[in-house]
Design an enzyme around this catalytic site. Structure first.
Site, mmCIF file in Angstrom:
data_model
loop_
_atom_site.group_PDB
_atom_site.id
_atom_site.type_symbol
_atom_site.label_atom_id
_atom_site.label_comp_id
_atom_site.label_asym_id
_atom_site.label_seq_id
_atom_site.Cartn_x
_atom_site.Cartn_y
_atom_site.Cartn_z
ATOM 1 N N HIS A 113 -4.113 -1.966 -6.148
ATOM 2 C CA HIS A 113 -3.371 -0.757 -6.515
ATOM 3 C C HIS A 113 -4.390 0.299 -6.896
ATOM 4 O O HIS A 113 -5.185 0.091 -7.813
ATOM 5 C CB HIS A 113 -2.506 -1.009 -7.744
ATOM 6 C CG HIS A 113 -1.346 -1.920 -7.486
ATOM 7 N ND1 HIS A 113 -0.703 -1.981 -6.282
ATOM 8 C CD2 HIS A 113 -0.710 -2.781 -8.286
ATOM 9 C CE1 HIS A 113 0.275 -2.845 -6.361
ATOM 10 N NE2 HIS A 113 0.291 -3.356 -7.565
ATOM 11 N N ASP A 130 0.817 -1.220 0.000
ATOM 12 C CA ASP A 130 0.000 0.000 0.000
ATOM 13 C C ASP A 130 0.852 1.273 0.000
ATOM 14 O O ASP A 130 0.426 2.309 0.500
ATOM 15 C CB ASP A 130 -0.953 0.048 1.219
ATOM 16 C CG ASP A 130 -1.808 -1.198 1.305
ATOM 17 O OD1 ASP A 130 -2.336 -1.604 0.263
ATOM 18 O OD2 ASP A 130 -1.926 -1.757 2.408
#
Ligand code: GDP
Length: 424
Positions: free
Chosen positions: A41, A13
């Site tokens: 993503h 992340d």
């Protein structure tokens, strides 16, 4: 030609999707080399905001060929949902711009089920799986108990292979977990539905990549999750079930002869972590709440609140070294603008002494952060596009991190949009 890998330095992340979306401009081919649909993503560009789970982030660029390499956990159900969502929103996903390796193993319907059964068995000792079937999938792959996408072109062979796997897997389902068995009819119906959708995308992507390499094309390798989640080098067992590090890119992509000219390590300006396991710099209470809100730190796949804390130099330096990063992209600097002073973990205190070294996973539980504080800048920096226009306090923060990591910070991201970037 040049080969570049974009990889996460921390727990995932970090904003890898955003960096790949930006950098695909200079590349002809984008390859995902590991992981499955268990992370997301987030990409914001002219088509809108997307959470990509399996598709390489190059799908938004005209002329870029995207490849799902043999190292990926190919979940046909997830892939179809994702591709159809993009198509609906005007982004082409066709066999021209998406190619799936014939050597990639398929995530089968029972993998998701086994993931849920095992988390239920673990009860309060759960790993915090995203329940996408990734761990059961990779264990089966290493036991040679999955099918490869190329088998879709050999229906008789595939049918016999699935029947043998079903017989074996039903023993686990019924006798280990006491769950109902899978039926051959359901399995064949699944293979027909998803296999016929997937087949046009499947080809010998290894041959395609070798040709691309011979023609001097630029190839970008895209990772899912960060170094601290790597199966061999991460915080085991709170890792993912594959190798996320750049060294695996040539193997998992289908181009084992590839040499990486550049490895961009993506680092967030503070720490976040999804799931269980030791997290030395973790904040709690209102401090954590404020940072989580400022950074929108909720999982792209699960919506789960991420654990948050200040930047951890010890873990990040280990990540940079493990990835062999040649440069760093520092993301989400703008999120820290609300702080009047910014804490950074510069060392760990462990066994009565201070250390710069990232310890063995079991020792992480006893490590405490040693914090240093930086002056905040307390103004909006999201519109800044040039290094010299950043407030001095922000430049000092970035420069300090760069010195500590021993790796040049080439990109500073100040917003989620493609253009919100400062090149150094
Ligand atoms: P990935 O899996 O590494 O691509 O990261 P995620 O997509 O899970 O998380 C990154 C999040 O931060 C996404 O919501 C991005 O849109 C957002 N993001 C990326 N870079 C920046 C930035 O520089 N500033 C801000 N405010 N958000 C960013």
């Amino acid at each position: 030609m040049s080969n570049c890998a974009i990889v996460g330095i921390n727990w995932g992340d970090e904003g890898k999707g955003r960096m790949v979306d930006l950098l695909t401009e200079g590349y002809d081919v984008v390859v995902r080399y590991q992981g499955g649909g268990n992370a997301g993503h987030t990409v914001i560009n002219e088509y809108g905001k997307f959470a990509l789970h399996l598709l390489p982030s190059g799908v938004f660029r005209k002329g870029v060929v995207n490849i799902l390499g043999n190292g990926v956990a190919l979940d046909p159900e997830n892939l179809r949902t994702e591709a159809e969502d993009l198509l609906r929103r005007g982004v082409p996903v066709t066999p021209e711009n998406l190619k799936v390796s014939d050597r990639v193993s398929l995530l089968l319907p029972w993998h998701r089920e086994l993931d849920a059964l095992e988390e239920r068995r673990l009860a309060d000792k759960q790993y915090g799986s995203t329940l996408q079937g990734i761990a059961p999938f990779y264990s089966d792959k290493f036991q040679k108990k999955t099918v490869m996408a190329g088998e879709l072109f050999y229906p008789d062979y595939l049918r016999a292979h699935l029947a043998a796997l079903l017989e074996w897997k039903n023993l686990t389902l019924t006798q280990v977990y006491g769950a109902p068995p899978c039926s051959m009819d359901d399995l064949l119906a699944w293979a027909e539905e998803y296999g016929s959708w997937l087949r046009p995308f499947v080809c010998d992507t290894g041959a395609f990549l070798r040709q691309a390499q011979a023609e001097g094309k630029n190839i970008l390798f895209e990772a899912q999750l960060g170094a601290l989640r790597d199966l061999d080098y991460g915080i085991y067992p709170y890792t993912t079930s594959s190798n996320a590090i750049a060294a695996y890119a040539p193997v998992g992509s289908g181009l084992p002869s590839a040499k990486l000219d550049e490895i961009v390590g993506v680092v967030k300006a503070y720490s976040t972590c999804v799931g269980e396991g030791p997290f030395v710099c973790e904040w709690s209470g209102p401090e954590a709440e404020a940072l989580r809100e400022a950074g929108g730190e909720y999982g792209a796949k699960t919506g789960r609140a991420r654990r948050v804390g200040p930047l951890d130099i010890v873990a990040t330096r280990y990540g940079v070294q493990t990835q062999a990063a040649t440069c760093v992209a520092l993301t989400k600097l703008d999120v820290l603008s609300y702080m009047d002073r910014i804490p950074v973990c510069v060392r760990y205190r462990l066994d009565g002494r201070e250390t710069d070294d990232f310890p063995f996973p079991a020792a992480l539980y006893d490590a405490e952060p040693v914090l240093a504080y930086f002056e905040g800048w307390q103004c909006d920096i999201s519109g800044v596009r040039h290094w010299d226009d950043l407030p001095r306090a922000a430049r000092d923060y970035v420069t300090f991190i760069e010195e500590q990591l021993g790796c040049p910070i080439r990109y500073v991201s100040v917003g989620p949009e493609r253009e919100s970037i400062i090149l150094r």
